[in-house]
Structures are given as structure tokens and as C-alpha cells.
Scaffold this motif. Structure first.
Motif, PDB file in Angstrom:
ATOM      1  N   VAL A 103     -15.960  21.945  26.273  1.00  0.00           N
ATOM      2  CA  VAL A 103     -16.074  23.384  26.505  1.00  0.00           C
ATOM      3  C   VAL A 103     -15.156  24.142  25.547  1.00  0.00           C
ATOM      4  O   VAL A 103     -15.546  25.147  24.935  1.00  0.00           O
ATOM      5  CB  VAL A 103     -15.727  23.724  27.970  1.00  0.00           C
ATOM      6  N   ILE A 104     -13.914  23.647  25.394  1.00  0.00           N
ATOM      7  CA  ILE A 104     -12.952  24.288  24.496  1.00  0.00           C
ATOM      8  C   ILE A 104     -13.445  24.218  23.047  1.00  0.00           C
ATOM      9  O   ILE A 104     -13.370  25.193  22.295  1.00  0.00           O
ATOM     10  CB  ILE A 104     -11.580  23.604  24.606  1.00  0.00           C
ATOM     11  N   LEU A 105     -13.955  23.067  22.653  1.00  0.00           N
ATOM     12  CA  LEU A 105     -14.418  22.884  21.278  1.00  0.00           C
ATOM     13  C   LEU A 105     -15.574  23.813  20.943  1.00  0.00           C
ATOM     14  O   LEU A 105     -15.599  24.445  19.875  1.00  0.00           O
ATOM     15  CB  LEU A 105     -14.841  21.427  21.076  1.00  0.00           C
ATOM     16  N   ILE A 106     -16.518  23.907  21.851  1.00  0.00           N
ATOM     17  CA  ILE A 106     -17.677  24.771  21.613  1.00  0.00           C
ATOM     18  C   ILE A 106     -17.252  26.235  21.584  1.00  0.00           C
ATOM     19  O   ILE A 106     -17.722  27.028  20.763  1.00  0.00           O
ATOM     20  CB  ILE A 106     -18.747  24.511  22.695  1.00  0.00           C
ATOM     21  N   SER A 107     -16.326  26.601  22.455  1.00  0.00           N
ATOM     22  CA  SER A 107     -15.790  27.968  22.437  1.00  0.00           C
ATOM     23  C   SER A 107     -15.049  28.228  21.129  1.00  0.00           C
ATOM     24  O   SER A 107     -15.140  29.315  20.554  1.00  0.00           O
ATOM     25  CB  SER A 107     -14.840  28.172  23.625  1.00  0.00           C
ATOM     26  N   GLY A 108     -14.332  27.206  20.633  1.00  0.00           N
ATOM     27  CA  GLY A 108     -13.594  27.347  19.381  1.00  0.00           C
ATOM     28  C   GLY A 108     -14.493  27.565  18.183  1.00  0.00           C
ATOM     29  O   GLY A 108     -14.148  28.304  17.249  1.00  0.00           O
ATOM     30  N   SER A 109     -15.652  26.930  18.170  1.00  0.00           N
ATOM     31  CA  SER A 109     -16.583  27.134  17.066  1.00  0.00           C
ATOM     32  C   SER A 109     -17.094  28.570  17.066  1.00  0.00           C
ATOM     33  O   SER A 109     -17.245  29.195  16.012  1.00  0.00           O
ATOM     34  CB  SER A 109     -17.758  26.152  17.167  1.00  0.00           C
ATOM     35  N   GLY A 110     -17.331  29.091  18.271  1.00  0.00           N
ATOM     36  CA  GLY A 110     -17.756  30.482  18.361  1.00  0.00           C
ATOM     37  C   GLY A 110     -16.683  31.434  17.886  1.00  0.00           C
ATOM     38  O   GLY A 110     -16.956  32.407  17.173  1.00  0.00           O
ATOM     39  N   ALA A 111     -15.407  31.153  18.252  1.00  0.00           N
ATOM     40  CA  ALA A 111     -14.285  32.003  17.843  1.00  0.00           C
ATOM     41  C   ALA A 111     -14.089  31.971  16.329  1.00  0.00           C
ATOM     42  O   ALA A 111     -13.800  32.992  15.703  1.00  0.00           O
ATOM     43  CB  ALA A 111     -13.009  31.537  18.543  1.00  0.00           C
ATOM     44  N   LEU A 256      -3.605  35.876  17.058  1.00  0.00           N
ATOM     45  CA  LEU A 256      -4.955  35.556  16.579  1.00  0.00           C
ATOM     46  C   LEU A 256      -5.523  34.328  17.266  1.00  0.00           C
ATOM     47  O   LEU A 256      -4.773  33.439  17.691  1.00  0.00           O
ATOM     48  CB  LEU A 256      -4.933  35.317  15.061  1.00  0.00           C
ATOM     49  N   ASP A 257      -6.837  34.247  17.368  1.00  0.00           N
ATOM     50  CA  ASP A 257      -7.497  33.065  17.915  1.00  0.00           C
ATOM     51  C   ASP A 257      -7.519  31.928  16.897  1.00  0.00           C
ATOM     52  O   ASP A 257      -7.460  30.753  17.249  1.00  0.00           O
ATOM     53  CB  ASP A 257      -8.942  33.392  18.323  1.00  0.00           C
ATOM     54  N   VAL A 258      -7.638  32.289  15.610  1.00  0.00           N
ATOM     55  CA  VAL A 258      -7.750  31.277  14.544  1.00  0.00           C
ATOM     56  C   VAL A 258      -6.684  31.554  13.478  1.00  0.00           C
ATOM     57  O   VAL A 258      -6.991  32.022  12.378  1.00  0.00           O
ATOM     58  CB  VAL A 258      -9.157  31.292  13.915  1.00  0.00           C
ATOM     59  N   PRO A 259      -5.419  31.267  13.769  1.00  0.00           N
ATOM     60  CA  PRO A 259      -4.339  31.573  12.826  1.00  0.00           C
ATOM     61  C   PRO A 259      -4.423  30.817  11.505  1.00  0.00           C
ATOM     62  O   PRO A 259      -4.018  31.342  10.462  1.00  0.00           O
ATOM     63  CB  PRO A 259      -3.066  31.197  13.596  1.00  0.00           C
ATOM     64  N   THR A 260      -4.934  29.587  11.506  1.00  0.00           N
ATOM     65  CA  THR A 260      -5.019  28.831  10.247  1.00  0.00           C
ATOM     66  C   THR A 260      -5.984  29.499   9.279  1.00  0.00           C
ATOM     67  O   THR A 260      -5.782  29.468   8.066  1.00  0.00           O
ATOM     68  CB  THR A 260      -5.481  27.383  10.502  1.00  0.00           C
ATOM     69  N   LEU A 261      -7.034  30.088   9.798  1.00  0.00           N
ATOM     70  CA  LEU A 261      -8.000  30.779   8.956  1.00  0.00           C
ATOM     71  C   LEU A 261      -7.358  32.018   8.327  1.00  0.00           C
ATOM     72  O   LEU A 261      -7.610  32.345   7.165  1.00  0.00           O
ATOM     73  CB  LEU A 261      -9.212  31.186   9.797  1.00  0.00           C
ATOM     74  N   TYR A 262      -6.502  32.676   9.072  1.00  0.00           N
ATOM     75  CA  TYR A 262      -5.764  33.837   8.554  1.00  0.00           C
ATOM     76  C   TYR A 262      -4.860  33.418   7.405  1.00  0.00           C
ATOM     77  O   TYR A 262      -4.803  34.097   6.365  1.00  0.00           O
ATOM     78  CB  TYR A 262      -4.943  34.459   9.682  1.00  0.00           C
ATOM     79  N   LEU A 263      -4.160  32.286   7.563  1.00  0.00           N
ATOM     80  CA  LEU A 263      -3.265  31.814   6.507  1.00  0.00           C
ATOM     81  C   LEU A 263      -4.036  31.444   5.244  1.00  0.00           C
ATOM     82  O   LEU A 263      -3.585  31.722   4.127  1.00  0.00           O
ATOM     83  CB  LEU A 263      -2.468  30.600   7.010  1.00  0.00           C
ATOM     84  N   ALA A 264      -5.183  30.813   5.408  1.00  0.00           N
ATOM     85  CA  ALA A 264      -5.999  30.442   4.247  1.00  0.00           C
ATOM     86  C   ALA A 264      -6.515  31.679   3.535  1.00  0.00           C
ATOM     87  O   ALA A 264      -6.544  31.737   2.296  1.00  0.00           O
ATOM     88  CB  ALA A 264      -7.174  29.569   4.697  1.00  0.00           C
ATOM     89  N   ARG A 265      -6.887  32.684   4.293  1.00  0.00           N
ATOM     90  CA  ARG A 265      -7.412  33.915   3.705  1.00  0.00           C
ATOM     91  C   ARG A 265      -6.320  34.679   2.964  1.00  0.00           C
ATOM     92  O   ARG A 265      -6.593  35.380   1.971  1.00  0.00           O
ATOM     93  CB  ARG A 265      -8.036  34.788   4.802  1.00  0.00           C
ATOM     94  N   LEU A 266      -5.069  34.560   3.429  1.00  0.00           N
ATOM     95  CA  LEU A 266      -3.957  35.210   2.718  1.00  0.00           C
ATOM     96  C   LEU A 266      -3.785  34.632   1.315  1.00  0.00           C
ATOM     97  O   LEU A 266      -3.404  35.342   0.384  1.00  0.00           O
ATOM     98  CB  LEU A 266      -2.651  35.025   3.500  1.00  0.00           C
TER      99      LEU A 266
END
Length: 354
Positions: A103-111, A256-266
Motif C-alpha cells: 500500500v505504501i509503495l503504490i502510494s509512493g509511486s503516485g506521490a 516534501l513527500d519526495v525530498p530526494t527528487l527535490y535534491l536531484a532537481r536542484l
């Protein structure tokens, strides 16, 4: 290359698949690291040491035991490590725990897809549920060959993002205590040391069935154990870098829900786009492994009945996965961590007794 009866390629394959289990939505998005490590500030580095020791003590032992019992169709790792009564409890609790993880994994893909591409949360969750079902139909051995490449890929990407962020924003480590309110809001439990134990027990208890089956793919107990050791070291190095990187940017990452994505985008917008794909791959690896483990408990693999059962599990996980991602991580992982503490103790006891 084979040395002392150990095939290096097999060790790397096992290590990659071993890491792939942990590299689910909670880890790859950074939400899991943020809550169980980074939210405790400088104590997070002590938590890393606790988990390094724990994973080295427990993970390779489960893999090796699986390899040693590869010819025993009745082998139950819970009974082997915990005895009949406690083993029965864990055997019956595991499917529920792994379903919650799905459930967490599927929710994470949506986030992930929503935060970076603006796609509806439902779309990302539906795509992940469908991919997990497809992997289940393909079969476990083929699945291992696929995810053994996903784990190292995510590790490499996390290392890149972590190193660049730390070099660029290292000064942020001096201001961590200024954002104590943000960090405290993310803490799953009030005690930092307990957070470390819960993270360890959740991952090793929840993944134990998968690890046992993975150990059986090795040609020797030594291969299986070395795969677990190599995977553990790579995993902890990745957590160390991502945790440190988030500490340097805790003001933004903490909300943020996806902090690693924020760091990569920086670092670079195209890098963030590539990383979003890597994140989905990581979520896929863990979600598929959980689906296989849940289904294996109730139906015989490769039958029409098993495919129907797996499809029903995916539909149910998709519907529950529409709930908020960060809230699911904090609540479910904490509960499962408490339940897994006894199992972790049983494995350690069995190892030293042997």
C-alpha cells in the motif's frame, strides 16, 4: 570469476536483489530516511551505525539459512529461527505486513509522479499496481534477474545526488538545529535509538521470506552471506549520503513527500527527470517482491488461481494506496517495526548459539 568456491557475479546479483527489497518508495523517495534518520538531526549518524551492525548481523544469516535449506520444500525460516509457536505467528502475520508495505509503495509511486510531473496521484498508483502484477506473472527467477540491476542503479544515483549536494551545500549542516520544529514533526517515535531499531526490524522481518528465497538462488552458503554483506555496505553508504544531503537542506526537504527528487532537481532539472524514473524502478522492485511473498503464502505459484489472487491483492493495495503517502510511511512502518523486533532478536540469538 570464481574464487574459493564463490562466484563474484552471483555475489553481486544477490547483493543487488538484496538491496532492491529495501529500495522501495519509502527509501527511494527519501521519505523513509527523512522520518527514521534525518528527523533526529545529528543523532541520525548514530542510527546509521546501529543499522549497519544490525543488517550485518541478521541479513546475511537469513540468506545463508535459505541457501542451506534450498532442497527442503517444507522449510519455514520463521519456525527455524523462532520456534513453532512464535514462528506460526510470524508466518501468519507476514502477509498482512507485506500487504501494508505494498500500500505504501503504490502510494509512493503516485506521490512521485504527482510531485514531479503533476500527474494525478491515481495514475501513478494504478501504473505501479499493474507493473507489480506483470512482474508476478513473469515469475520469481526472472524477476530476480531484473531487480538485481535496479538495486545497484538506485545506489549509484543516490551516491551521485548525495555527494554533489553535500559538496555544494555542506554549510547547511551547521544550521540543522535551527529547524528542530520541522524535524520533530516528522519523527515517527520520540526516542532516536528506537527509531533505528524499528527501521532495522521492519526491513529484515518484512523481507525475510524474500531473503530466504533469494539465498536459495546462491550456489553456496558463503555466496549468499557475502551477497548480504556487500548489499548491506552499499545500502548504508547510500543512506549516509542521502541523510547528510537532506540535513544540509532540511528546511525544504522536511516538508516534501519526495525530498530526494527535490535534491536531484536542484542539481539539474534533467537529472531530476531521470531520477524520477529511477525512483519508480525502485518502487517497482520492492512492490513486486512483496506481491510475490504475499501470494506465495496462500496459492501455488504459476497457476491460474495464483494470478487471480495476485490481481485481487493489487486492486486492494491500489485502493488503499490512494491515501496520503507520508502519513502511511510513519504509521505503518512504525507498527511493523515493533512487531519485527522479536524476530530480529531470534535471528541474532540463533546466530550466536550456532
Amino acid at each position: 570469476m570464481t574464487e574459493n568456491g564463490v562466484n563474484a557475479k552471483n555475489v553481486i546479483k544477490i547483493a543487488g536483489a538484496y538491496v532492491a527489497w529495501v529500495m522501495g518508495s519509502g527509501f527511494a523517495t527519501g521519505q523513509e530516511i527523512l522520518q527514521f534518520f534525518t528527523s533526529y538531526g545529528y543523532y541520525s549518524f548514530i542510527l546509521l551505525v546501529i543499522n549497519l551492525a544490525g543488517f550485518l548481523l541478521i541479513g546475511p544469516v537469513i540468506l545463508q539459512a535459505g541457501q542451506e535449506h534450498r532442497d527442503d520444500p517444507e522449510y519455514n525460516h520463521f519456525v527455524f529461527f523462532c520456534g513453532k509457536k512464535l514462528g506460526w505467528f510470524y508466518s501468519n502475520f507476514l502477509p498482512l505486513a507485506l500487504f501494508a508495505g505494498m500500500v505504501i509503495l503504490i502510494s509512493g509511486s503516485g506521490a512521485t509522479l504527482e510531485e514531479y510531473y503533476g500527474l494525478n496521484h491515481y495514475v501513478g498508483a494504478l501504473v505501479m499496481a499493474a507493473l507489480a502484477l506483470a512482474a508476478y506473472i513473469v515469475g520469481f527467477q526472472r524477476f530476480v534477474r531484473v531487480v538485481s540491476f535496479i538495486g545497484p542503479t538506485i545506489i549509484a544515483f543516490c551516491l551521485l545526488v548525495g555527494i554533489v549536494t553535500i559538496i555544494r551545500d555542506s554549510g547547511g549542516l551547521n544550521t540543522v538545529n535551527q529547524y528542530s520544529e520541522i524535524m520533530e514533526a516528522k519523527q515517527p517515535v520520540p526516542f532516536w535509538w528506537l527509531s533505528g531499531l524499528l527501521y532495522l526490524s521492519y526491513n529484515l522481518n518484512g523481507g525475510s521470506k524474500y531473503y530466504s528465497a533469494l539465498g536459495m538462488t546462491g550456489t553456496s552458503g558463503r555466496e549468499a552471506m557475502l551477497g548480504g554483506i556487500v548489499g548491506t555496505v552499499a545500502l548504508m553508504a547510500s543512506i549516509f549520503l542521502m541523510n547528510t544531503a537532506m540535513l544540509t537542506n532540511i528546511e525544504k526537504c522536511g516538508v516534501l513527500d519526495v525530498p530526494t527528487l527535490y535534491l536531484a532537481r536542484l542539481i539539474a532539472y534533467p537529472l531530476g527527470a531521470v531520477f524520477s524514473i529511477i525512483l519508480i524502478m525502485g518502487i517497482f522492485s520492492s512492490c513486486s517482491a512483496m506481491l510475490w511473498t504475499v501470494s506465495e503464502r496462500f496459492v501455488k505459484q504459476g497457476t491460474k488461481k495464483s494470478y487471480i489472487f495476485a490481481a485481487c491483492v493489487c486492486v486492494a493495495a491500489f485502493l488503499l494506496g490512494l491515501l496520503p503517502f507520508s502519513g502511511l510511511v510513519g504509521i505503518i512502518y512504525t507498527i511493523l517495526g515493533y512487531v519485527g523486533l522479536v524476530f530480529a532478536g531470534c535471528v541474532i540469538y540463533k546466530r550466536f548459539k550456532k
